[in-house]
Design a protein around this motif. Sequence first.
Motif, PDB file in Angstrom:
ATOM      1  N   HIS A 184       0.831  -1.207   0.000  1.00  0.00           N
ATOM      2  CA  HIS A 184       0.000   0.000   0.000  1.00  0.00           C
ATOM      3  C   HIS A 184       0.870   1.263   0.000  1.00  0.00           C
ATOM      4  CE1 HIS A 184      -3.481  -2.596   1.070  1.00  0.00           C
ATOM      5  NE2 HIS A 184      -4.116  -1.659   0.394  1.00  0.00           N
ATOM      6  N   ARG A 185       0.333   2.304  -0.610  1.00  0.00           N
ATOM      7  CA  ARG A 185       1.038   3.588  -0.677  1.00  0.00           C
ATOM      8  C   ARG A 185       0.668   4.397   0.562  1.00  0.00           C
ATOM      9  NH1 ARG A 185      -0.411   4.741  -7.091  1.00  0.00           N
ATOM     10  NH2 ARG A 185       0.546   2.811  -7.883  1.00  0.00           N
ATOM     11  N   LYS A 186       1.596   4.484   1.478  1.00  0.00           N
ATOM     12  CA  LYS A 186       1.294   5.083   2.780  1.00  0.00           C
ATOM     13  C   LYS A 186       1.043   6.587   2.701  1.00  0.00           C
ATOM     14  CE  LYS A 186       3.941   1.673   5.452  1.00  0.00           C
ATOM     15  NZ  LYS A 186       4.657   0.983   4.367  1.00  0.00           N
ATOM     16  N   SER A 187       1.498   7.224   1.633  1.00  0.00           N
ATOM     17  CA  SER A 187       1.302   8.673   1.498  1.00  0.00           C
ATOM     18  C   SER A 187      -0.093   8.989   0.948  1.00  0.00           C
ATOM     19  CB  SER A 187       2.363   9.260   0.565  1.00  0.00           C
ATOM     20  OG  SER A 187       2.350   8.594  -0.692  1.00  0.00           O
ATOM     21  N   TYR A 188      -0.853   7.961   0.587  1.00  0.00           N
ATOM     22  CA  TYR A 188      -2.193   8.167   0.029  1.00  0.00           C
ATOM     23  C   TYR A 188      -3.232   8.199   1.147  1.00  0.00           C
ATOM     24  CZ  TYR A 188      -1.121   7.575  -4.961  1.00  0.00           C
ATOM     25  OH  TYR A 188      -0.682   7.750  -6.236  1.00  0.00           O
ATOM     26  N   ASN A 189      -4.374   8.827   0.844  1.00  0.00           N
ATOM     27  CA  ASN A 189      -5.501   8.843   1.763  1.00  0.00           C
ATOM     28  C   ASN A 189      -6.245   7.515   1.580  1.00  0.00           C
ATOM     29  OD1 ASN A 189      -7.703   9.381   3.291  1.00  0.00           O
ATOM     30  ND2 ASN A 189      -8.398  11.147   2.131  1.00  0.00           N
ATOM     31  N   LEU A 190      -5.780   6.486   2.270  1.00  0.00           N
ATOM     32  CA  LEU A 190      -6.199   5.117   1.952  1.00  0.00           C
ATOM     33  C   LEU A 190      -7.654   4.819   2.288  1.00  0.00           C
ATOM     34  CD1 LEU A 190      -2.936   3.280   3.050  1.00  0.00           C
ATOM     35  CD2 LEU A 190      -3.721   3.682   0.722  1.00  0.00           C
ATOM     36  N   LEU A 191      -8.186   5.454   3.325  1.00  0.00           N
ATOM     37  CA  LEU A 191      -9.582   5.212   3.683  1.00  0.00           C
ATOM     38  C   LEU A 191     -10.528   6.259   3.089  1.00  0.00           C
ATOM     39  CD1 LEU A 191      -9.217   4.140   7.427  1.00  0.00           C
ATOM     40  CD2 LEU A 191      -9.703   2.687   5.465  1.00  0.00           C
ATOM     41  N   GLY A 192      -9.944   7.275   2.461  1.00  0.00           N
ATOM     42  CA  GLY A 192     -10.786   8.333   1.904  1.00  0.00           C
ATOM     43  C   GLY A 192     -11.312   9.290   2.955  1.00  0.00           C
ATOM     44  N   ASP A 193     -10.739   9.239   4.162  1.00  0.00           N
ATOM     45  CA  ASP A 193     -11.249  10.096   5.253  1.00  0.00           C
ATOM     46  C   ASP A 193     -10.181  11.030   5.808  1.00  0.00           C
ATOM     47  OD1 ASP A 193      -9.547   8.407   6.501  1.00  0.00           O
ATOM     48  OD2 ASP A 193     -11.017   7.532   7.883  1.00  0.00           O
TER      49      ASP A 193
END
Length: 202
Positions: A184-193
């Motif tokens: 997973h890309r940790k710099s992304y907003n993974l949960l959308g929140d």
Amino acid sequence: MLESHYYQGLVEAGCDEAGRGCLAGSVYAAAVILPPDYSNPRLNDSKQLTEKQRYALREEIIRDATAWAVGVVTPAEIDKINILNASFLAMHRALDQLTVRPEAIIVDGNRFKPYQNLPYTTIVKGDGKYLSIAAASILAKTFRDDYMNELAEEFPQYDWKGNKGYPTRKHREAIRQWGITPYHRKSYNLLGDGQLKLEFKD
């Protein structure tokens, strides 16, 4: 019918990437040099084709291209340099591997980082306008799909076979339930929140 060349009389490489908007997995890019006067009426933007058409065309591109290559940038590198720079780096890595040196580059999109001293042109929706960019989009997409299908064997709960790492509801619900993987890309907003700090739950 797509155009064969932008730069007349020059050996031209078309570039495109796949996986920019994904929450997981590497970003892939391809560079393709097609023969002068090349024609293939079935070639189109990979997003306009079925999966079966993309894989059939991949075989034709590999067979017919003067040179082709795929470049990869990992999730850890994406987190370090951001996805825009990672996309450029993936394209540069693909260009580095070409067995024929291009004299010019055409790139899908509106931004690019200069490669060596070669002239380049960015073309919005270029994968639907130029054959070599369309070919690059198909190679980048299919090779990345193969990679995500392999990762899905290791982590089936994220439905990567279905979503290829893109932010679907099922993918985000799995992140909520299981946390993140090394892919997973940790710099992304993974949960959308807006929350970024997540760990993998055993």
